[in-house]
Write an enzyme that holds these catalytic residues in place. Structure first.
Site, PDB file in Angstrom:
ATOM      1  N   HIS A 205      -3.657 -36.596   6.404  1.00  0.00           N
ATOM      2  CA  HIS A 205      -2.748 -38.198   6.685  1.00  0.00           C
ATOM      3  C   HIS A 205      -3.402 -38.739   6.002  1.00  0.00           C
ATOM      4  CE1 HIS A 205       0.307 -35.512   9.602  1.00  0.00           C
ATOM      5  NE2 HIS A 205      -0.804 -34.572  10.070  1.00  0.00           N
ATOM      6  N   HIS A 226      -5.159 -29.664   6.929  1.00  0.00           N
ATOM      7  CA  HIS A 226      -3.780 -29.039   5.516  1.00  0.00           C
ATOM      8  C   HIS A 226      -4.042 -29.120   3.936  1.00  0.00           C
ATOM      9  CE1 HIS A 226      -1.938 -31.982   7.577  1.00  0.00           C
ATOM     10  NE2 HIS A 226      -1.382 -31.188   8.668  1.00  0.00           N
ATOM     11  N   ASN A 229      -1.136 -31.183   2.538  1.00  0.00           N
ATOM     12  CA  ASN A 229       0.382 -31.557   3.218  1.00  0.00           C
ATOM     13  C   ASN A 229      -0.142 -33.004   3.475  1.00  0.00           C
ATOM     14  OD1 ASN A 229       1.899 -29.526   3.729  1.00  0.00           O
ATOM     15  ND2 ASN A 229       0.696 -28.494   3.350  1.00  0.00           N
ATOM     16  N   ALA A 230       0.528 -33.871   3.333  1.00  0.00           N
ATOM     17  CA  ALA A 230       0.195 -35.325   3.958  1.00  0.00           C
ATOM     18  C   ALA A 230      -0.698 -35.992   3.691  1.00  0.00           C
ATOM     19  CB  ALA A 230       0.190 -35.072   6.092  1.00  0.00           C
ATOM     20  N   ASP A 263       1.869 -20.100   5.326  1.00  0.00           N
ATOM     21  CA  ASP A 263       3.167 -19.291   6.596  1.00  0.00           C
ATOM     22  C   ASP A 263       4.380 -19.374   4.999  1.00  0.00           C
ATOM     23  OD1 ASP A 263       3.978 -22.183   5.498  1.00  0.00           O
ATOM     24  OD2 ASP A 263       4.817 -22.356   7.502  1.00  0.00           O
ATOM     25  N   HIS A 266       5.233 -24.664   3.856  1.00  0.00           N
ATOM     26  CA  HIS A 266       4.401 -25.438   3.947  1.00  0.00           C
ATOM     27  C   HIS A 266       3.510 -24.890   2.400  1.00  0.00           C
ATOM     28  CE1 HIS A 266       4.607 -26.289   7.747  1.00  0.00           C
ATOM     29  NE2 HIS A 266       4.615 -27.111   7.722  1.00  0.00           N
ATOM     30  N   ASP A 288      -1.511 -24.185  11.933  1.00  0.00           N
ATOM     31  CA  ASP A 288      -0.653 -25.448  12.275  1.00  0.00           C
ATOM     32  C   ASP A 288       0.193 -25.113  13.462  1.00  0.00           C
ATOM     33  OD1 ASP A 288      -0.439 -28.434  11.693  1.00  0.00           O
ATOM     34  OD2 ASP A 288       0.469 -28.521  10.426  1.00  0.00           O
ATOM     35  N   CYS A 323       7.483 -29.945  10.313  1.00  0.00           N
ATOM     36  CA  CYS A 323       6.438 -30.874  11.560  1.00  0.00           C
ATOM     37  C   CYS A 323       5.388 -29.820  11.504  1.00  0.00           C
ATOM     38  CB  CYS A 323       6.922 -31.643  12.164  1.00  0.00           C
ATOM     39  SG  CYS A 323       8.420 -30.322  13.616  1.00  0.00           S
ATOM     40  N   GLY A 324       5.452 -28.620  11.582  1.00  0.00           N
ATOM     41  CA  GLY A 324       4.083 -27.554  11.797  1.00  0.00           C
ATOM     42  C   GLY A 324       4.912 -26.853  11.656  1.00  0.00           C
TER      43      GLY A 324
END
Length: 414
Positions: A205, A226, A229-230, A263, A266, A288, A323-324
């Site tokens: 993040h 992750h 991502n972010a 998944d 993402h 996540d 968001c997940g």
């Protein structure tokens, strides 16, 4: 099912050991995997229970280092009922081959950490559910520009360095992993202090460039939260945190691990292949997963925010911001194996051996070596979970496989 003093012999199976599947028997006693030669020659003992696995794969139990909840439970939001919520998730994870996990808390008010963390203590697994390895605290020391689903008003700075961390969480006793943005002022000292206390520091993040990431690793950080991502996207002049996968500007004995969400939502299959081929030893599959995992589509919660599930994807309510994940670990493994075209052995180790190594528990978990914990999963050739075992006890069994396995329990001599 299994007495703590019985010797159990699993026959007609393929064991994932030393990075390959080997036709061999697995021997278990007192919750541990044992060396049969010592049993035969030193103790002159035989198995008291033999189990025909019907050609199944036996792999180490899966370890999920990042899971925010599931089955209607949100670890960050269900403050007053978090203990029973953790029990519910822990129990349901068994059906997906997960034998150990780190309950994950997203960025939250300090009061939430002070209330929730004491209620999620490390706990051995069993029929009640998967082992709790300690919490993964994802925030609040992250970058607001890469907050994702994290509430902006709860994001904090290291105003008083490590003291701020202690005041924010109240205690570090039940924490195993902390995700922070390494570019924050004072982050390096905090990373060093946490690492010296045995806590795994993850970077994520974040708006960090590669240099920021390298400094973090030099001070003890060892995990990327992750990947892709972010964080800043890869750029050829400054690859950002993604560049940690190939950097040579870190200590020679430092291993950088990275969680990745496979998944099908993402992370694009091509990105999965890039990560796998670039730094295979560091790749860790994480779910996540959020509270909506295992639930139907509709409106739910994560931390302080509303979310909604639309067409198998979870978004911040009213937006298109992911968001997940809502995919369980076994599904992530199957998707990753197909997308990357890696070996079955590698895909299974990315969800077992690699996370165990990251946490420094690979002598007990994530392996089928002698003297390790007898936490393992039986799978068919399509990597569907047939049964899950913790400390040598069967804690989950598919209905279809149930009759087959139970009919093959036989008493051995002794």
């Amino acid at each position: 099912m299994a007495s703590k003093h019985k010797i159990i012999q699993f026959q007609n199976c393929r064991l994932l050991r030393n990075h390959r599947l080997t036709v061999d028997d697995l021997w278990v006693r007192a919750g541990k995997i044992i060396d049969p030669e010592k049993v035969f020659f030193d103790e002159q003992e035989q198995a008291s229970l033999q189990i025909n696995c019907n050609g199944a794969i036996i792999a180490p139990g899966f370890i999920d280092l990042q899971i925010n909840g599931g089955y209607g439970v949100d670890f960050s939001n269900d403050v007053t009922t978090v203990e029973q919520g953790v029990r519910k998730v822990s129990k349901n994870l068994l059906a997906h081959g997960v034998t150990s996990f780190c309950p994950t808390l997203v960025t939250s008010p300090s009061s939430t950490y002070h209330t929730v963390l004491p209620k999620i203590s490390k706990k051995a697994g069993g029929h009640h559910g998967a082992t709790i390895l300690g919490c993964h605290v994802e925030g609040p020391f992250i970058n607001s520009d890469k907050k994702g689903a994290h509430p902006l008003e709860c994001i904090k700075e290291f105003e008083q360095g490590f003291k701020t961390v202690l005041e924010m969480y109240g205690s570090l006793d039940n924490i195993s992993i902390i995700t922070i943005a390494p570019e924050k002022e004072g982050a390096s000292n905090v990373i060093r202090e946490l690492s010296e206390r045995g806590i795994t520091v993850a970077v994520g993040h974040s708006m960090a460039n590669l240099s920021d990431g390298e400094v973090a690793v030099q001070h003890g950080a060892k995990l990327i939260t992750h990947l892709f991502n972010a964080m800043l996207p890869f750029h050829h002049r400054d690859p950002g945190l993604v560049g940690l996968l190939t950097t040579d500007n870190i200590p020679p004995n430092a291993m950088v691990y990275f969680g990745i969400i496979s998944d099908g939502v993402h992370t694009h299959p091509a990105a999965l292949r890039i990560a796998y081929k670039t730094h295979p030893d560091g790749l860790i599959l994480v779910t996540d997963a959020i509270s909506a995992m295992g639930l139907t589509e509709g409106r739910h919660r994560i931390g302080q925010l509303d979310l909604e599930v639309r067409k198998g994807r979870a978004y911040i309510a009213g937006t298109d911001t992911l968001c997940g994940s809502i995919a369980p670990m076994d599904e992530c493994i199957r998707f990753f194996q197909k997308a990357s075209n890696c070996s079955i052995e590698y895909a299974l180790e990315a969800a077992s051996l690699h996370p165990a190594r990251c946490l420094g528990i690979d002598k007990q978990k994530g392996t089928l070596k002698y003297d390790s914990d007898a936490d393992f999963v039986l799978l068919d050739d399509s990597l569907n979970v047939l049964s899950t075992w913790i400390a040598g006890d069967c804690v989950f069994e598919q209905d279809i496989a149930s009759k087959s396995h139970k009919s093959n329990y036989t008493n051995g001599g002794s």
